[in-house]
Design an enzyme around this catalytic site. Sequence first.
Site, PDB file in Angstrom:
ATOM      1  N   LYS A 154       1.498  11.660   5.216  1.00  0.00           N
ATOM      2  CA  LYS A 154       1.651  10.485   5.964  1.00  0.00           C
ATOM      3  C   LYS A 154       2.259   9.224   5.507  1.00  0.00           C
ATOM      4  O   LYS A 154       3.454   8.887   5.871  1.00  0.00           O
ATOM      5  CB  LYS A 154       0.397  10.494   7.235  1.00  0.00           C
ATOM      6  CG  LYS A 154       0.820   9.173   7.828  1.00  0.00           C
ATOM      7  CD  LYS A 154      -0.494   8.239   8.485  1.00  0.00           C
ATOM      8  CE  LYS A 154      -1.784   8.818   7.266  1.00  0.00           C
ATOM      9  NZ  LYS A 154      -1.746   6.926   6.526  1.00  0.00           N
ATOM     10  N   LYS A 212       0.887  -1.121  -0.132  1.00  0.00           N
ATOM     11  CA  LYS A 212       0.193   0.055   0.001  1.00  0.00           C
ATOM     12  C   LYS A 212       1.223   1.285  -0.238  1.00  0.00           C
ATOM     13  O   LYS A 212       0.802   2.443  -0.964  1.00  0.00           O
ATOM     14  CB  LYS A 212      -1.393   0.258   1.224  1.00  0.00           C
ATOM     15  CG  LYS A 212      -1.631   1.071   1.355  1.00  0.00           C
ATOM     16  CD  LYS A 212      -2.753   1.850   0.114  1.00  0.00           C
ATOM     17  CE  LYS A 212      -2.854   3.126   0.748  1.00  0.00           C
ATOM     18  NZ  LYS A 212      -3.959   3.335   1.250  1.00  0.00           N
TER      19      LYS A 212
END
Length: 288
Positions: free
Chosen positions: A240, A169
């Site tokens: 992030k 991911k």
Amino acid sequence: MSTRLGFIGLGVMGGPMCRNLVRRAGVPVTAFDVNAQALEAAGAERAASAAEVAERADVVFLSLPGGPQVEDVVLNELLPHARPGQTVVDLSTSPVQLAQRLAATLAEQDVLFLDAPVARTRQAAVDGTLSITVGAPDAAAFDRVEPYLRCMATEVRHCGPPGAGALVKLVNNLVVFETVVALAEAVTLARRTGLVGDETLFDALAAGSAASFALDNHGRKALLPDTHPRGAFPASYMRKDIGYALDLAEQAGLRLPAALLAHELLDAACGAGHEEEYHTVVVRVIDQ
């Protein structure tokens, strides 16, 4: 006795994922979120806390903003109520090392932990057409949760041991956002020259070797109209994720120049007050 499911975190992605689980899983679903309206919209049985979800569910799904929230919920809300045979599935995008650490910690209590972050857009979450990459200790653990993941996704892939799903991911988001930066640079340059209209530019790119998912979705739907809404995947979240990838690269002894630039641009976008807008807002930084 049927398996009971739990869901914690009903935000932009978690809310529609939980609704699809309620509609399609065929077993009871108990949910919790700090937002009472989101909890009501999910259509699940309500819990008063994450701890109550842990007490009532056999398989608990998490969809939280990031690593700190995942760690806090797992260690302080779920672990004290854990019982042998339970499974925790983290649908969030979290650091690889955290997934590995939580898997090891929960295994000491005979509880399975799988990292299963989701990819694609919020609309895909609504439609149940997400892509999910899974890190699981073995095939049996993956097989246990795959039917429930397919209530939310059309692509579900066991990528390897704990941490593997999180790794894929992070790499996915790295590629997506670096492509968004390239598209933002391209459209800004074309606009400054005044030689080619936006629609013509994107049609030409789509017909050539620059064609991509990012062009069709992030490009046409956000960069082309220069619209970067709130309530989608914000710049702060992408910063992030790119940061997690850079941390992993540093631990591996790698320097990723394009990722460093992407993170710098996201920093600038967030610093300019765009942290809650769709991450394509980075085009405003490039234009300035």
